[in-house]
Design an enzyme around this catalytic site. Sequence first.
Site, PDB file in Angstrom:
ATOM      1  CE  LYS A 123      42.002  57.981  25.405  1.00 12.32           C
ATOM      2  NZ  LYS A 123      41.434  56.633  25.556  1.00 12.32           N
TER       3      LYS A 123
ATOM      4  CB  CYS B 281      40.162  50.850  20.075  1.00 14.78           C
ATOM      5  SG  CYS B 281      38.518  50.364  19.491  1.00 14.78           S
TER       6      CYS B 281
ATOM      7  NE  ARG C 141      33.059  56.901  29.741  1.00 11.40           N
ATOM      8  CZ  ARG C 141      32.692  56.256  30.855  1.00 11.40           C
ATOM      9  NH1 ARG C 141      31.551  55.611  30.889  1.00 11.40           N
ATOM     10  NH2 ARG C 141      33.477  56.268  31.911  1.00 11.40           N
TER      11      ARG C 141
ATOM     12  CG  HIS D 203      40.907  55.100  29.572  1.00  9.23           C
ATOM     13  ND1 HIS D 203      39.934  54.648  28.707  1.00  9.23           N
ATOM     14  CD2 HIS D 203      40.287  55.267  30.764  1.00  9.23           C
ATOM     15  CE1 HIS D 203      38.799  54.525  29.346  1.00  9.23           C
ATOM     16  NE2 HIS D 203      38.985  54.893  30.598  1.00  9.23           N
TER      17      HIS D 203
ATOM     18  CD  GLN E  63      42.464  57.339  18.834  1.00 10.61           C
ATOM     19  OE1 GLN E  63      41.320  56.955  18.646  1.00 10.61           O
ATOM     20  NE2 GLN E  63      42.996  57.452  20.040  1.00 10.61           N
TER      21      GLN E  63
ATOM     22  N   GLY F 118      39.619  59.717  32.277  1.00  7.51           N
ATOM     23  CA  GLY F 118      38.764  58.749  32.936  1.00  7.51           C
ATOM     24  C   GLY F 118      37.852  59.368  33.981  1.00  7.51           C
ATOM     25  CG  ASP F 119      35.518  57.440  35.707  1.00  6.37           C
ATOM     26  OD1 ASP F 119      35.034  57.064  34.635  1.00  6.37           O
ATOM     27  OD2 ASP F 119      35.938  56.652  36.569  1.00  6.37           O
TER      28      ASP F 119
END
Length: 294
Positions: free
Chosen positions: A99, A59, A188, A130, A28, A164-165
């Site tokens: 992204k 970012c 994450r 995202h 990336q 996401g999540d």
Amino acid sequence: MATSILSGLPSEWALVKRHPSEKIFGVQLAGGFADTMSKAAQIVTENMEVDFIDVNLGCPLDAVNDKGGGCTLFNRTNRLVQVVKSMSQVLRDTPLTLKLRYGLKEGQHTAHNVIKRLVDDCPPQLLTLHPRSKGQRYTKSAEWDYVPKCAEATQGITPLWACGDVLSYEDYYTRLETYPISGVMIGRGALIKPWLFTEIQERRYWDITATERLDIVQNFVNFGLEHWGSDDPGVETTRRFLLEWLSFTYRYVPVGLLEVLPQMINQKPPLYRGRFIYLSLCASWALGSVATND
């Protein structure tokens, strides 16, 4: 950072070195200008073994945005189109992906407009959304309800992934089956519990033990020392990345402590004693006894 790659910064070039264990490897790049982004992409693909190049439009860090990259580039559509066109020309057979977040401020959803412009002028091989804003960083839940609007903006030309999540196999399959997307990206969740992909593949929860988790940490350290070397600089670099990773792993809540499955990504564990705490206390007592007798 594209400019760091072009300047030959060793620490940045170390990040684009592929490990033999990595089945799929993409790089990336972050930057705000067509010339630097295209040159960096060309150099990386010609000198390193990569499967795809991704443009960082999500970012939120000031260090990246102040240089025109990340969310700043996302907000400058004309320049973004120039960047994508230039990179596509030099990459040739190497896929180009992007992204992005849904916008700069919470509640201001502009990603679907950016996606439509990209698809009309210079469609990349893949887009990942995202559904959070730049200002949100990682707070509050990801707004998955916005995903269908972005999927519609692709006009069926470019595959859309979303992230996401996602922290369990249930999260993964529910989102994949509920929303009009081609895939799910995990960020994450993979840092908090690296065995998440095993859970997804086997469609189960893994009540992994503390010993097994420690083995994963040991492998991480060994890979770091292999990659950066076991001299003082190598140890310090490995330690820096280890501490950064541990800032995610501590968020894991063991399955046995959860009242309801799955764990939510921002959920904190209750006060508890680990299953191996008494073993650790006994070991400490035994060592103390030995020291006293000696």
